[in-house]
Design a protein around this motif. Structure first.
Motif, PDB file in Angstrom:
ATOM      1  N   LYS A   1      -8.201 -17.334   2.549  1.00  0.00           N
ATOM      2  CA  LYS A   1      -7.252 -17.046   3.619  1.00  0.00           C
ATOM      3  C   LYS A   1      -6.787 -15.596   3.483  1.00  0.00           C
ATOM      4  CE  LYS A   1      -5.577 -21.715   4.478  1.00  0.00           C
ATOM      5  NZ  LYS A   1      -4.380 -22.592   4.611  1.00  0.00           N
ATOM      6  N   PRO A   2      -6.943 -14.787   4.524  1.00  0.00           N
ATOM      7  CA  PRO A   2      -6.588 -13.369   4.412  1.00  0.00           C
ATOM      8  C   PRO A   2      -5.083 -13.176   4.323  1.00  0.00           C
ATOM      9  CG  PRO A   2      -7.194 -13.889   6.672  1.00  0.00           C
ATOM     10  CD  PRO A   2      -7.476 -15.133   5.864  1.00  0.00           C
ATOM     11  N   LEU A   3      -4.690 -12.175   3.555  1.00  0.00           N
ATOM     12  CA  LEU A   3      -3.287 -11.808   3.408  1.00  0.00           C
ATOM     13  C   LEU A   3      -3.060 -10.436   4.026  1.00  0.00           C
ATOM     14  CD1 LEU A   3      -2.605 -12.854  -0.301  1.00  0.00           C
ATOM     15  CD2 LEU A   3      -2.386 -14.244   1.772  1.00  0.00           C
ATOM     16  N   VAL A   4      -1.842 -10.212   4.481  1.00  0.00           N
ATOM     17  CA  VAL A   4      -1.468  -8.949   5.115  1.00  0.00           C
ATOM     18  C   VAL A   4      -0.385  -8.298   4.267  1.00  0.00           C
ATOM     19  CG1 VAL A   4      -0.539  -7.872   7.193  1.00  0.00           C
ATOM     20  CG2 VAL A   4      -2.021  -9.871   7.394  1.00  0.00           C
ATOM     21  N   PRO A   5      -0.542  -7.009   3.928  1.00  0.00           N
ATOM     22  CA  PRO A   5       0.521  -6.350   3.162  1.00  0.00           C
ATOM     23  C   PRO A   5       1.782  -6.215   3.991  1.00  0.00           C
ATOM     24  CG  PRO A   5      -1.145  -4.762   3.899  1.00  0.00           C
ATOM     25  CD  PRO A   5      -1.664  -6.123   4.246  1.00  0.00           C
ATOM     26  N   PRO A   6       2.943  -6.147   3.333  1.00  0.00           N
ATOM     27  CA  PRO A   6       3.140  -6.159   1.878  1.00  0.00           C
ATOM     28  C   PRO A   6       2.904  -7.544   1.282  1.00  0.00           C
ATOM     29  CG  PRO A   6       5.257  -6.171   2.998  1.00  0.00           C
ATOM     30  CD  PRO A   6       4.217  -5.999   4.073  1.00  0.00           C
TER      31      PRO A   6
ATOM     32  N   LEU B   1       0.454  -2.162 -13.275  1.00  0.00           N
ATOM     33  CA  LEU B   1       1.076  -1.999 -11.964  1.00  0.00           C
ATOM     34  C   LEU B   1       1.923  -0.735 -11.918  1.00  0.00           C
ATOM     35  CD1 LEU B   1       1.667  -3.083  -9.129  1.00  0.00           C
ATOM     36  CD2 LEU B   1       3.501  -4.483 -10.125  1.00  0.00           C
ATOM     37  N   HIS B   2       2.623  -0.434 -12.998  1.00  0.00           N
ATOM     38  CA  HIS B   2       3.421   0.793 -13.048  1.00  0.00           C
ATOM     39  C   HIS B   2       2.519   2.026 -12.933  1.00  0.00           C
ATOM     40  CE1 HIS B   2       6.767   3.414 -14.076  1.00  0.00           C
ATOM     41  NE2 HIS B   2       6.013   3.985 -15.015  1.00  0.00           N
ATOM     42  N   ALA B   3       1.338   1.984 -13.535  1.00  0.00           N
ATOM     43  CA  ALA B   3       0.404   3.108 -13.441  1.00  0.00           C
ATOM     44  C   ALA B   3      -0.089   3.281 -11.997  1.00  0.00           C
ATOM     45  CB  ALA B   3      -0.777   2.884 -14.383  1.00  0.00           C
ATOM     46  N   LEU B   4      -0.289   2.190 -11.290  1.00  0.00           N
ATOM     47  CA  LEU B   4      -0.679   2.288  -9.875  1.00  0.00           C
ATOM     48  C   LEU B   4       0.412   2.970  -9.059  1.00  0.00           C
ATOM     49  CD1 LEU B   4      -2.307  -1.201  -9.161  1.00  0.00           C
ATOM     50  CD2 LEU B   4      -3.435   0.931  -9.777  1.00  0.00           C
ATOM     51  N   VAL B   5       1.642   2.637  -9.360  1.00  0.00           N
ATOM     52  CA  VAL B   5       2.762   3.252  -8.648  1.00  0.00           C
ATOM     53  C   VAL B   5       2.830   4.744  -8.944  1.00  0.00           C
ATOM     54  CG1 VAL B   5       5.268   3.280  -8.407  1.00  0.00           C
ATOM     55  CG2 VAL B   5       4.057   1.091  -8.590  1.00  0.00           C
ATOM     56  N   GLU B   6       2.659   5.119 -10.209  1.00  0.00           N
ATOM     57  CA  GLU B   6       2.793   6.515 -10.594  1.00  0.00           C
ATOM     58  C   GLU B   6       1.614   7.370 -10.132  1.00  0.00           C
ATOM     59  OE1 GLU B   6       5.298   8.090 -12.098  1.00  0.00           O
ATOM     60  OE2 GLU B   6       6.507   6.257 -12.039  1.00  0.00           O
ATOM     61  N   ASN B   7       0.410   6.823 -10.187  1.00  0.00           N
ATOM     62  CA  ASN B   7      -0.787   7.631  -9.945  1.00  0.00           C
ATOM     63  C   ASN B   7      -1.309   7.564  -8.521  1.00  0.00           C
ATOM     64  OD1 ASN B   7      -0.839   8.367 -12.684  1.00  0.00           O
ATOM     65  ND2 ASN B   7      -1.992   6.531 -13.234  1.00  0.00           N
ATOM     66  N   PHE B   8      -1.071   6.454  -7.823  1.00  0.00           N
ATOM     67  CA  PHE B   8      -1.668   6.277  -6.499  1.00  0.00           C
ATOM     68  C   PHE B   8      -0.646   6.029  -5.400  1.00  0.00           C
ATOM     69  CE2 PHE B   8      -4.784   4.838  -9.653  1.00  0.00           C
ATOM     70  CZ  PHE B   8      -5.826   5.701  -9.372  1.00  0.00           C
ATOM     71  N   GLY B   9       0.627   6.051  -5.724  1.00  0.00           N
ATOM     72  CA  GLY B   9       1.657   5.902  -4.699  1.00  0.00           C
ATOM     73  C   GLY B   9       1.840   4.493  -4.189  1.00  0.00           C
ATOM     74  N   ILE B  10       1.217   3.503  -4.816  1.00  0.00           N
ATOM     75  CA  ILE B  10       1.414   2.113  -4.410  1.00  0.00           C
ATOM     76  C   ILE B  10       2.868   1.733  -4.665  1.00  0.00           C
ATOM     77  CG2 ILE B  10       0.830  -0.271  -5.018  1.00  0.00           C
ATOM     78  CD1 ILE B  10      -2.032   0.631  -5.382  1.00  0.00           C
ATOM     79  N   ARG B  11       3.467   1.046  -3.701  1.00  0.00           N
ATOM     80  CA  ARG B  11       4.891   0.698  -3.786  1.00  0.00           C
ATOM     81  C   ARG B  11       5.067  -0.681  -4.409  1.00  0.00           C
ATOM     82  NH1 ARG B  11       5.997   1.846   2.432  1.00  0.00           N
ATOM     83  NH2 ARG B  11       3.815   1.171   2.459  1.00  0.00           N
ATOM     84  N   SER B  12       6.060  -0.826  -5.252  1.00  0.00           N
ATOM     85  CA  SER B  12       6.295  -2.085  -5.947  1.00  0.00           C
ATOM     86  C   SER B  12       7.776  -2.218  -6.267  1.00  0.00           C
ATOM     87  CB  SER B  12       5.471  -2.142  -7.243  1.00  0.00           C
ATOM     88  OG  SER B  12       5.801  -3.288  -7.997  1.00  0.00           O
TER      89      SER B  12
ATOM     90  N   ASP C   1       0.839  -1.199   0.000  1.00  0.00           N
ATOM     91  CA  ASP C   1       0.000   0.000   0.000  1.00  0.00           C
ATOM     92  C   ASP C   1       0.876   1.251   0.000  1.00  0.00           C
ATOM     93  OD1 ASP C   1      -2.193  -1.667   0.151  1.00  0.00           O
ATOM     94  OD2 ASP C   1      -2.376  -1.510   2.328  1.00  0.00           O
ATOM     95  N   ALA C   2       0.277   2.354  -0.388  1.00  0.00           N
ATOM     96  CA  ALA C   2       0.984   3.624  -0.359  1.00  0.00           C
ATOM     97  C   ALA C   2       1.277   4.036   1.078  1.00  0.00           C
ATOM     98  CB  ALA C   2       0.153   4.704  -1.055  1.00  0.00           C
ATOM     99  N   LYS C   3       2.288   4.847   1.280  1.00  0.00           N
ATOM    100  CA  LYS C   3       2.643   5.311   2.615  1.00  0.00           C
ATOM    101  C   LYS C   3       1.525   6.174   3.188  1.00  0.00           C
ATOM    102  CE  LYS C   3       7.678   5.354   2.040  1.00  0.00           C
ATOM    103  NZ  LYS C   3       8.913   6.179   2.093  1.00  0.00           N
ATOM    104  N   GLY C   4       1.273   5.988   4.483  1.00  0.00           N
ATOM    105  CA  GLY C   4       0.244   6.771   5.153  1.00  0.00           C
ATOM    106  C   GLY C   4      -1.162   6.445   4.713  1.00  0.00           C
TER     107      GLY C   4
END
Length: 308
Positions: free
Chosen positions: A224-229, A254-265, A156-159
């Protein structure tokens, strides 16, 4: 000639300085109304307002005794009921702890039986898989595997919190910086299409029947639930698989998610990646049927739902 003494006036004395304040003087001199004063004097003459008869005195005494008795009985009941309440509370706590221990024991039994069933399914698959038993076990997730591959970490993105909104809110989530189940679906499908031979998310092995779904803000893999990261491990030609995925449509997503929403990858090629076996398998076989066979003579079988 003799001098006469002066004649002195014998008139009225001079007026008092406060003669014009008669109303105020009257209030000060008669602070208590005459009626109240008369009633007070009458009560004082009759005994100060206390009951005059014996019956009245006994009634007052009885009322005081009754009030004292009520207070005494209430205090006694409180002292008697306190240990009972404490005992009932302790019994309830003991019952809760006993039921919790029983539930933990049943959960351990379920996990043990599930492991036994999975092991027997894997043995049956290896015994009846023929010459390609190893390949079938690999593709079905029945056996643990290791080899070169890639490690892809999505977070997830920071904060990130549960507030906010945005263009990604239409799916039911409220925060655009969180990784969604559909994001992980596209990541996994992109790895399969890029040449991955086996995939696992946070140690959860994926098979042809695995499902990636959401429950609230949580991502589930096979319920089964997963926890980020979210750490995705994939077996394949490491560098080639990494390049093919990043150039694919899902990698660009995925690259667009990183650029537009701050998701880390982050993605890296690994020399040795180890994946566990799937926790449970559903063994299915296909047999040719006269009416159901295809024109080529081979029967078809439903493989269930995939990851998307």
């Amino acid at each position: 000639m003799s001098q006469q003494p002066p004649v002195r006036s014998t008139g009225s004395p001079p007026p008092r300085p406060d003669a014009s304040m008669s109303l105020l003087n009257n209030v000060i001199d008669h602070a208590l109304d005459d009626g109240y004063a008369e009633a007070t004097a009458r009560r004082a003459a009759e005994g100060g307002g206390t009951p005059r008869s014996v019956r009245a005195k006994l009634g007052v005494a009885a009322g005081l005794l009754l009030a004292a008795a009520v207070v005494t009985v209430g205090g006694a009941e409180a002292r008697v009921s306190a240990p009972i309440v404490a005992k009932e509370r302790q019994e309830l706590i003991d019952r809760i702890e006993a039921e919790s221990s029983g539930a933990d024991g049943l959960e351990q039994d379920i996990e043990r039986i599930r492991a036994e069933v999975g092991e027997r399914q894997r043995q049956a698959l290896q015994e009846h898989g023929g010459d390609q038993a190893e390949l079938v076990g690999l593709l079905s997730g029945a056996t643990p595997v290791h080899g070169p591959g890639v490690r892809l970490v999505v977070d997830d993105a920071k904060g990130t919190d549960t507030g906010g909104g945005g263009p990604r809110e239409s799916s039911g989530f409220s925060d655009t910086g969180r990784v969604r189940d559909r994001d992980m679906q596209r990541v996994v499908n992109g790895l399969w299409e890029s040449g991955a031979e086996a995939v696992a998310i946070n140690g959860q092995r994926l098979t042809s029947l695995s499902a990636i779904r959401a429950a609230g803000d949580a991502i589930l893999v096979d319920n089964k639930p997963l926890v980020p990261p979210y750490t995705v491990l994939a077996i394949g030609n490491g560098q080639k698989l990494s390049t093919a995925f990043q150039d694919s449509a899902d990698g660009q997503y995925l690259h667009a998610l990183v650029e537009n929403f701050g998701i880390r990858s982050s993605i890296s090629a690994e020399g040795d990646v180890r994946l566990p076996a799937a926790p449970s398998l559903t063994v299915r076989t296909a047999e040719p049927r006269g009416a159901g066979a295809t024109p080529s003579g081979r029967a078809t079988a439903d493989t269930g739902k995939g990851t998307s």
